[in-house]
Design a protein around this motif. Sequence first.
Motif, PDB file in Angstrom:
ATOM      1  N   VAL A  48      17.562   3.678   2.997  1.00  0.00           N
ATOM      2  CA  VAL A  48      17.156   4.215   1.695  1.00  0.00           C
ATOM      3  C   VAL A  48      17.036   3.062   0.712  1.00  0.00           C
ATOM      4  O   VAL A  48      17.993   2.313   0.509  1.00  0.00           O
ATOM      5  CB  VAL A  48      18.171   5.252   1.166  1.00  0.00           C
ATOM      6  N   THR A  49      15.872   2.915   0.117  1.00  0.00           N
ATOM      7  CA  THR A  49      15.634   1.917  -0.932  1.00  0.00           C
ATOM      8  C   THR A  49      14.178   2.012  -1.347  1.00  0.00           C
ATOM      9  O   THR A  49      13.391   2.750  -0.740  1.00  0.00           O
ATOM     10  CB  THR A  49      15.964   0.491  -0.460  1.00  0.00           C
ATOM     11  N   THR A  50      13.819   1.263  -2.357  1.00  0.00           N
ATOM     12  CA  THR A  50      12.413   1.166  -2.739  1.00  0.00           C
ATOM     13  C   THR A  50      11.745   0.048  -1.955  1.00  0.00           C
ATOM     14  O   THR A  50      12.345  -0.999  -1.723  1.00  0.00           O
ATOM     15  CB  THR A  50      12.282   0.858  -4.239  1.00  0.00           C
ATOM     16  N   LEU A  51      10.494   0.267  -1.521  1.00  0.00           N
ATOM     17  CA  LEU A  51       9.702  -0.852  -1.019  1.00  0.00           C
ATOM     18  C   LEU A  51       9.279  -1.656  -2.240  1.00  0.00           C
ATOM     19  O   LEU A  51       8.577  -1.137  -3.115  1.00  0.00           O
ATOM     20  CB  LEU A  51       8.482  -0.352  -0.244  1.00  0.00           C
ATOM     21  N   PRO A  52       9.687  -2.923  -2.350  1.00  0.00           N
ATOM     22  CA  PRO A  52       9.543  -3.648  -3.615  1.00  0.00           C
ATOM     23  C   PRO A  52       8.102  -3.914  -4.044  1.00  0.00           C
ATOM     24  O   PRO A  52       7.856  -4.104  -5.231  1.00  0.00           O
ATOM     25  CB  PRO A  52      10.284  -4.963  -3.348  1.00  0.00           C
ATOM     26  N   ASP A  72       0.846  -1.197   0.000  1.00  0.00           N
ATOM     27  CA  ASP A  72       0.000   0.000   0.000  1.00  0.00           C
ATOM     28  C   ASP A  72       0.879   1.243   0.000  1.00  0.00           C
ATOM     29  O   ASP A  72       1.615   1.499   0.957  1.00  0.00           O
ATOM     30  CB  ASP A  72      -0.908  -0.020   1.227  1.00  0.00           C
ATOM     31  N   GLU A  73       0.806   2.026  -1.066  1.00  0.00           N
ATOM     32  CA  GLU A  73       1.634   3.229  -1.173  1.00  0.00           C
ATOM     33  C   GLU A  73       1.286   4.252  -0.108  1.00  0.00           C
ATOM     34  O   GLU A  73       2.077   5.149   0.201  1.00  0.00           O
ATOM     35  CB  GLU A  73       1.500   3.850  -2.562  1.00  0.00           C
ATOM     36  N   GLY A  74       0.111   4.111   0.483  1.00  0.00           N
ATOM     37  CA  GLY A  74      -0.290   5.038   1.538  1.00  0.00           C
ATOM     38  C   GLY A  74       0.571   4.963   2.781  1.00  0.00           C
ATOM     39  O   GLY A  74       0.476   5.828   3.665  1.00  0.00           O
ATOM     40  N   ILE A  75       1.445   3.953   2.860  1.00  0.00           N
ATOM     41  CA  ILE A  75       2.302   3.812   4.031  1.00  0.00           C
ATOM     42  C   ILE A  75       3.228   5.010   4.205  1.00  0.00           C
ATOM     43  O   ILE A  75       3.546   5.407   5.324  1.00  0.00           O
ATOM     44  CB  ILE A  75       3.125   2.503   3.951  1.00  0.00           C
ATOM     45  N   TYR A  76       3.620   5.666   3.098  1.00  0.00           N
ATOM     46  CA  TYR A  76       4.514   6.819   3.203  1.00  0.00           C
ATOM     47  C   TYR A  76       3.823   7.987   3.899  1.00  0.00           C
ATOM     48  O   TYR A  76       4.376   8.596   4.824  1.00  0.00           O
ATOM     49  CB  TYR A  76       5.016   7.223   1.813  1.00  0.00           C
ATOM     50  N   ASP A  77       2.605   8.315   3.461  1.00  0.00           N
ATOM     51  CA  ASP A  77       1.853   9.404   4.097  1.00  0.00           C
ATOM     52  C   ASP A  77       1.475   9.043   5.529  1.00  0.00           C
ATOM     53  O   ASP A  77       1.545   9.878   6.439  1.00  0.00           O
ATOM     54  CB  ASP A  77       0.589   9.719   3.296  1.00  0.00           C
ATOM     55  N   PRO A 107      13.961   6.244  -2.600  1.00  0.00           N
ATOM     56  CA  PRO A 107      13.698   7.255  -1.571  1.00  0.00           C
ATOM     57  C   PRO A 107      14.023   6.723  -0.185  1.00  0.00           C
ATOM     58  O   PRO A 107      14.325   5.543  -0.003  1.00  0.00           O
ATOM     59  CB  PRO A 107      12.194   7.495  -1.724  1.00  0.00           C
ATOM     60  N   GLY A 108      13.960   7.599   0.795  1.00  0.00           N
ATOM     61  CA  GLY A 108      14.054   7.138   2.169  1.00  0.00           C
ATOM     62  C   GLY A 108      12.869   6.251   2.492  1.00  0.00           C
ATOM     63  O   GLY A 108      11.786   6.384   1.897  1.00  0.00           O
ATOM     64  N   LEU A 109      13.050   5.319   3.413  1.00  0.00           N
ATOM     65  CA  LEU A 109      11.938   4.464   3.815  1.00  0.00           C
ATOM     66  C   LEU A 109      10.834   5.298   4.460  1.00  0.00           C
ATOM     67  O   LEU A 109      11.082   6.418   4.922  1.00  0.00           O
ATOM     68  CB  LEU A 109      12.432   3.415   4.807  1.00  0.00           C
ATOM     69  N   PRO A 110       9.623   4.794   4.499  1.00  0.00           N
ATOM     70  CA  PRO A 110       8.560   5.501   5.210  1.00  0.00           C
ATOM     71  C   PRO A 110       9.006   5.846   6.635  1.00  0.00           C
ATOM     72  O   PRO A 110       9.601   5.019   7.329  1.00  0.00           O
ATOM     73  CB  PRO A 110       7.411   4.484   5.231  1.00  0.00           C
TER      74      PRO A 110
END
Length: 661
Positions: A432-436, A32-37, A448-451
């Motif tokens: 720092v990495t992408t969440l796969p 879920d991309e919403g994890i960053y917000d 980017p930086g991790l959430p």
Amino acid sequence: MSSDDGDLEASRSDRVEIEPPEGFVSQANVSDEGIYDEFEENWPECWEAAADLLDWEEDYDQVLDDSNEPFYEWFTGGTLNASYNCLDRHVENGRGEEVAIQWVGEPTDEGNRGITYEELLAEVEAFAATLRDLGVEKGDVVTMHMPMIPELPVAMLACARIGAPHSVVFAGFSAEALATRMNSADSEYLVTCDGYYRRGDPLDHLEKANSGLASVEHEVSDVVVVDRLGEDGFGHDLADDQHDYASLVADHEGEAVDPASQDAEDMLFLMYTSGTTGEPKGIKHTTGGYLSWASWTSRAVLDIKPEDTYFCTADIGWITGHSYIVYGPLALGSTTVMYEGTPDFPERDRLWEIVAEYECNQFYTAPTAIRSFMKWGSKYPASHDLSSLRLLGTVGEPINPRPWKWYHEHIGGEECPIVDTWWQTETGGIMVTTLPGVKKTKPGSAGPGLPGVDVRVVDADGEEVEADEAGYLTVHNPWPGMLRTVYKNDERYIEEFWAEYSDPDADEWVYFPEDGAGIDAEGYLTVLGRVDDTMNVSGHRIGTAEVENAIVEVEGVAEAAVVGAEHETKGEAVHAYVTTEEGQEGTDDLRDAIVESVENGIGAFARPGGIVFTPDLPKTRSGKIMRRLLEDVANGDELGDTSTLRNPEIVEEIQSKASAG
């Protein structure tokens, strides 16, 4: 660092973008991309998600205590035990017969060991009872100078069980390095071994350990020695204070040792950095914050599940092995693969043989290894079934786009996401990495930086740079896995990691890892290497990794190292040392192609002033390129110490080639 240092020059090469495969996303632990917000809005309480992966004896009162910055404390008031979280709870939950550690020795004619959680717990308890009987008490630092054998994680978890911090010293380090670390830690206990195998030959490790012990400045109470070599051993007689590991464990077989109740902020281990620029730093990691971070990043980034068989090729003597061979995978209840040997013995397909035999799901390795795989050729992985792999990862240094793409195609079959991870001993785990299961990947860019991790790229004055520019990587909020201090040296902790960009009067603390990075419009970072791995060419400050990136893009090039050499007008000129792929000669055409690639990718000012083709590069035993020696060659200086190299003979060969022009 002053404002007139100039900005690092960012790479101008375009990036390919690869979306995560739908099949991977559908099963990913995090999708879920919403994890960053969500993590940004709920920081620092968002890190309850990491703490919830662990079993706590007493719940914590507060997620983050920042009342004494930058000496942050996490999950204060909580108590737990790392050994319990890695072992007991899985046995209690009915998974005791699942394999915890799949150990693969280097000799192919001896049996490998699949150690179940139940068996691992029993041996850990027996060795914990041993340590207790030897006089080890809570808070005593136990040093381990051991190769990749199962007794190493057993000893680590036994220490964690009784509340004794461990300090693992990489087996390849010298006797002097061992003594220095034991002196710094005031460690009175050592666990080591008689020897181990490397490229088919037994190595005498105990002789080195004994030499190191002779230089320890305080009394060493007891030494435990694992008999790894058996009949291939060197006939050492154990001293009065030295004990055979197997005999001690047999004496305590079946004993139960209750896990000690550890405060979240109690020290779990010390990890000493290499000390190439001074005295080694003892990095202090704590139980609650570190273990939660290793667990959460293993789950979110490496996508590890309890039913997975996970293979990381690092050595446990380094932080990668601590976090992503031992603590992270075992806390999640998965099977973690330990391999004793090298990737090319007895043949260059050894790792792919292991992946196929044990049907590994993740493969986490270093870019320097991938460049070797590429140099050897795709026929080796192609001869094995690697279809069990679901995710690939890289760690330890930036990876150039070309080896990234080779890794993606020939190891992952263009179906496995690749996580290009940036982090350090000091950070405890991936930063720092992408969440796969969420983010697209860009070869050559870590992501980017991790959430929940506020990573920014700033200029020499601390101001954020614009998109597609480069500067200095900084972290603007604390995280659970962070180091707590430099052991017995709080002043050094502040000076080395916080002083550069922090403003204590404004209560603003910024962590500076001394790495350069570029950033694009989407917040993806391209790590350019250490700040001290930079060159100032005609007023342009460029990272060595960036020039190397351009060189290895050239067809036929396997690996490159660049250094700055003194130049009368430019200040520094770029000198490149290049290894070629098998079957490729170091021709004038290849030399011209390298120059063209650097000019096109960076600019004419970065054009190499000298290119030396060499069969290998000088590397430490951990695989790091020793650029200092290449600088000596480039400047015509007397060569420095080569004793820490695994291939010291290559330096004189490079020197000879450079002199011949």
